[in-house]
Structures are given as C-alpha cells and as structure tokens.
Design a protein around this motif. Structure first.
Motif, PDB file in Angstrom:
ATOM      1  N   GLN A 182       0.694  -1.230   0.113  1.00  0.00           N
ATOM      2  CA  GLN A 182      -0.082  -0.053   0.157  1.00  0.00           C
ATOM      3  C   GLN A 182       0.858   1.182   0.096  1.00  0.00           C
ATOM      4  O   GLN A 182       0.743   2.167  -0.648  1.00  0.00           O
ATOM      5  N   GLY A 183       2.045   1.180   0.627  1.00  0.00           N
ATOM      6  CA  GLY A 183       3.023   2.247   0.721  1.00  0.00           C
ATOM      7  C   GLY A 183       3.507   2.749  -1.010  1.00  0.00           C
ATOM      8  O   GLY A 183       3.596   3.836  -1.141  1.00  0.00           O
ATOM      9  N   TYR A 184       4.184   1.557  -1.196  1.00  0.00           N
ATOM     10  CA  TYR A 184       4.513   1.761  -2.460  1.00  0.00           C
ATOM     11  C   TYR A 184       3.586   2.285  -3.566  1.00  0.00           C
ATOM     12  O   TYR A 184       3.915   2.899  -4.472  1.00  0.00           O
ATOM     13  N   GLU A 185       2.344   1.888  -3.290  1.00  0.00           N
ATOM     14  CA  GLU A 185       1.348   2.381  -4.359  1.00  0.00           C
ATOM     15  C   GLU A 185       1.131   3.888  -4.307  1.00  0.00           C
ATOM     16  O   GLU A 185       0.677   4.393  -5.140  1.00  0.00           O
ATOM     17  N   ILE A 186       1.254   4.396  -2.959  1.00  0.00           N
ATOM     18  CA  ILE A 186       0.896   5.617  -2.725  1.00  0.00           C
ATOM     19  C   ILE A 186       2.052   6.426  -3.363  1.00  0.00           C
ATOM     20  O   ILE A 186       1.971   7.260  -4.059  1.00  0.00           O
ATOM     21  N   MET A 187       3.293   5.824  -3.359  1.00  0.00           N
ATOM     22  CA  MET A 187       4.604   6.613  -3.866  1.00  0.00           C
ATOM     23  C   MET A 187       4.436   6.719  -5.267  1.00  0.00           C
ATOM     24  O   MET A 187       4.830   7.646  -5.926  1.00  0.00           O
ATOM     25  N   LEU A 188       3.897   5.427  -5.898  1.00  0.00           N
ATOM     26  CA  LEU A 188       3.800   5.223  -7.271  1.00  0.00           C
ATOM     27  C   LEU A 188       2.999   6.219  -7.918  1.00  0.00           C
ATOM     28  O   LEU A 188       2.872   7.146  -8.955  1.00  0.00           O
ATOM     29  N   THR A 189       1.644   6.577  -7.091  1.00  0.00           N
ATOM     30  CA  THR A 189       0.624   7.660  -7.403  1.00  0.00           C
ATOM     31  C   THR A 189       1.132   8.848  -7.557  1.00  0.00           C
ATOM     32  O   THR A 189       0.756   9.637  -8.552  1.00  0.00           O
ATOM     33  N   LEU A 190       1.754   9.236  -6.360  1.00  0.00           N
ATOM     34  CA  LEU A 190       2.296  10.572  -6.401  1.00  0.00           C
ATOM     35  C   LEU A 190       3.499  10.913  -7.340  1.00  0.00           C
ATOM     36  O   LEU A 190       3.638  11.920  -8.048  1.00  0.00           O
ATOM     37  N   ALA A 191       4.293   9.720  -7.530  1.00  0.00           N
ATOM     38  CA  ALA A 191       5.377  10.014  -8.449  1.00  0.00           C
ATOM     39  C   ALA A 191       5.016   9.942 -10.045  1.00  0.00           C
ATOM     40  O   ALA A 191       5.667  10.833 -10.497  1.00  0.00           O
ATOM     41  N   ARG A 192       3.831   9.632 -10.318  1.00  0.00           N
ATOM     42  CA  ARG A 192       3.087   9.867 -11.754  1.00  0.00           C
ATOM     43  C   ARG A 192       2.386  10.835 -11.696  1.00  0.00           C
ATOM     44  O   ARG A 192       1.597  11.218 -12.671  1.00  0.00           O
ATOM     45  N   GLY A 193       2.033  11.540 -10.556  1.00  0.00           N
ATOM     46  CA  GLY A 193       1.156  12.637 -10.534  1.00  0.00           C
ATOM     47  C   GLY A 193       1.708  13.987 -10.923  1.00  0.00           C
ATOM     48  O   GLY A 193       2.548  14.221 -11.885  1.00  0.00           O
ATOM     49  N   SER A 194       1.216  15.048 -10.532  1.00  0.00           N
ATOM     50  CA  SER A 194       1.622  16.385 -10.964  1.00  0.00           C
ATOM     51  C   SER A 194       3.289  16.713 -10.333  1.00  0.00           C
ATOM     52  O   SER A 194       3.604  15.917  -9.628  1.00  0.00           O
ATOM     53  N   ALA A 195       3.918  17.612 -10.837  1.00  0.00           N
ATOM     54  CA  ALA A 195       5.041  17.864 -10.419  1.00  0.00           C
ATOM     55  C   ALA A 195       5.120  18.255  -9.008  1.00  0.00           C
ATOM     56  O   ALA A 195       6.225  17.848  -8.143  1.00  0.00           O
TER      57      ALA A 195
END
Ligand code: FAQ
Length: 333
Positions: A182-195
C-alpha cells in the motif's frame, strides 16, 4: 524485569556469551543446532529467556508506538479509500503488538509489566517512530521503506528458535507485506502525478531513507547482542547483512518510481553484485535511541495519555471478568 535502560554504549556486552558449560546448556545448544523449536515449558538458559523478553517486548512496543506517526494522517487521508486502507493498516499494527506481548508473556513476564517499562521510558522501541509525518507522502514512504525494512528483518524471525515468537511472525509478515504494497502504491501514484506531488514523494524519500537504514541496528561490530543471538538462532542474519539486502531490494524500486536517493555514494558494485552506500549518521541514531529525537517526547506523551484515558476500559473488563468468575463459582457450588 530485564531491560537495558537507555544508556547502552556501542561495544558493551550486556549479556555475557553463554559458554554452554553445564550439561543442560549443552543439550539446549544441541537442540538449537538441530533447528528444533524451543517451547515455553522447555528448559532454557536465563540469558536466552532475557534476550527474548528484551527483543520481543521492544518489538511489541515498536508496533504500538508505530501507530502514532500514521495515526496522524487518518483524519486527513486524501480519499475514503485511502482512509479505509490506512485505518486497516494501523489496526494491524495494534494486533501485532498484541501477538508480540502474548509471545513475551509465555516467557514469564506480564504484559502490564512490559507496558509499564514503555510508559516510564525505560524500554526501547524502534528509533524510526521518533520522526514526524509532515505530509501525506510520508504515509507512502513509511509503507514502502519502514514496512519494507521491517519485512526484511522479520522474515528470518519466522525461523527464530523460540516457537511462540516464530509463529507470531508468520502472520505479522503477511500483514507487513500488504502494508509495504500500500505504501509503494501511494508513492507510485504521487510519482506519476503532478510535479508538486512528485516533489512531495521525493521529499519523503529524502527524509525517511537514512532513518529506515538505521532500523536494522548498529554496525555488526557495535552490536551488543548479535553474536549470542545468532548462536541461539534468535537472529539468523546480522544487522549489516539485512541492511544490505534491504538496500539492494529497494534501490531498483526507487529507480522505477523515477526518484533519487539522498546518498551520493550509492552505486552498483558489479564485483560484489550489490550496492555500495554512504555511512549512516550513527551519532543521530544513538541520540534518537537515547530519547532525543524529533518526536520522542511527543510519542511518550501520547502513549501515556492513551493509557491513562483507557484505564476505565481495563477496569471495566476486569470487573466483568470477576463478575463472570463469581457467577461460575456460584453455579459450581
Ligand atoms: N531502534 O545489539 P543490537 C515495524 C538497540 S517493527 C531502537 O544490534 P539486537 C513495524 C538494541 O535494542 C520495528 N533501538 O540489538 C511497523 C540494543 O539495545 P538494548 C521494530 C535499537 O536486539 C512498521 C542496542 O541498540 N522491529 O517497523 C535499534 O540484537 C510501520 C544494540 O543493538 C523489531 O523490533 C533501533 N532501530 O538487534 C509498525 C524486530 N537497533 O536492548 C508501524 C525485532 C538496535 O541492549 C508502522 N528486533 N537498537 O538496550 C530485532 O530484530 C533486533 O532487536 C534489532 C536489534 C535488529 C532491531
């Protein structure tokens, strides 16, 4: 109750290496060498019992104090889904604390005594939980890095020589694995999100990377307990070996996120088939362990407050148990 207090220095030998001189000790060591599990009613050296009480109770305290940094974000999770997942994770940590206090109790110490050790500041808990969670990305970084480090350290504990601890660890590791994802998924979402979101993820990685490496404990040369704990197969790998395994597993995950690690010395070593890395700030590590991290005082205040406010629940449960026992006694007369 056995505890090391807060002033242990690197190199101190808290428990002298057991020599295996008595016949009972020799038989005990032979059982360990044959990979047999030691159970609560079996004979065991006093040092083995004390080492387990120390490690298991510190582990239990870490799970319970570990609820606080993430608990900070339950009311501010960015969506209902994120909130439900975080709630489930934090509740899991409470469960881990319970299994572990239960495992420690099989060694002849009471949970109340262990909790008192924590609340009075005598017992240690993991250094990592003395760092603040300042943004939502910290919840991602904790799941990815802190739970990731916890799993790396705890999978070998499923084969620990003490039966109740090793069995408790099986379920805990399964749950930690969900936490890491779940933590990695949050990081992935943020890393692929806005700047801005990607910058938040990078900032969280920058702040949590070194403290996560500290979770594995001091360098092997400075580890007080490793030699004896490995001889007893409580620990199966040394602190440095597990730390290296964690770095090797985690760096490619960070690269996949498109994030960079706050360590200029981090590079792949072709010959060793492993990452070289920079030196940990051990002064910071010992300072945090001795109670002077950013959040040590807050954490202790929060635990003591929760304990005091929960007194009525413990009293009500004890009164109810007593009422039922009295009824059972009356029925038996
Ligand atoms: N923090 O001789 P060693 C989690 C102490 S759970 C504070 O190498 P040992 C889940 C050590 O106690 C995280 N103190 O010791 C979660 C000893 O002091 P003492 C906890 C530390 O025991 C995720 C002294 O330094 N995991 O994260 C630390 O052989 C997310 C000398 O060290 C466990 O407890 C530290 N980082 O090896 C929850 C796993 N490192 O007792 C919520 C079980 C060392 O003489 C959210 N424990 N110290 O006064 C272990 O595997 C071992 O106890 C080690 C330390 C590897 C931690």
């Amino acid at each position: 109750m056995y505890t090391q207090g807060l002033d242990i220095k690197p190199g101190d030998k808290a428990i002298p290496l057991e020599t295996g001189s008595s016949e009972a000790e020799q038989r005990f060591q032979e059982r360990i060498d044959r990979d047999e599990r030691i159970e609560p009613k079996d004979w065991m050296p006093e040092g083995y019992r004390k080492t387990l009480i120390r490690q298991i109770s510190q582990h239990a305290h870490s799970e319970v104090v570990g609820m606080l940094p993430e608990g900070n974000w339950i009311t501010r999770a960015p969506s209902l889904r994120r909130k439900a997942v975080l709630l489930a994770k934090v509740q899991d940590e409470a469960g881990h604390g319970l299994y572990l206090y239960g495992a420690a109790e099989t060694l002849g110490v009471s949970r109340a005594e262990l909790v008192e050790q924590l609340l009075s500041g005598k017992a240690k808990y993991s250094s990592i939980f003395n760092y603040p969670t300042t943004t939502w990305a910290d919840i991602g970084a904790i799941g990815w890095l802190v739970d990731g480090a916890a799993i790396m350290n705890q999978i070998p504990l499923c084969r620990c020589s003490y039966g109740p601890y090793s069995r408790a660890m099986i379920r805990i590791c399964k749950e930690e694995s969900f936490h890491q994802r779940q933590g990695y998924e949050i990081m992935l979402t943020l890393a692929r999100g806005s700047a801005e979101q990607k910058a938040m993820a990078q900032d969280a990685l920058d702040r949590w990377w070194w403290p996560s490496l500290m979770m594995f404990g001091p360098h092997d040369a400075d580890s007080t307990h490793s030699d004896q704990s490995m001889a007893w197969k409580i620990k199966r790998f040394s602190n440095d070996d597990l730390r290296q395994k964690f770095i090797d597993a985690t760096v490619p995950q960070g690269e996949f996120l498109g994030l960079s690690f706050p360590d200029p010395a981090l590079r792949w070593n072709e010959e060793r088939q492993s990452f070289d890395h920079g030196e940990i700030d051990w002064e910071e590590f010992w300072r945090v362990i001795k109670g002077d991290g950013l959040c040590n005082r807050d954490r202790m205040r929060a635990r003591n407050k929760a304990h005091d406010e929960g007194a009525w629940v413990r009293e009500a449960a004890a009164a109810y148990a007593e009422k039922r026992a009295a009824r059972a006694r009356a029925a038996a007369e």
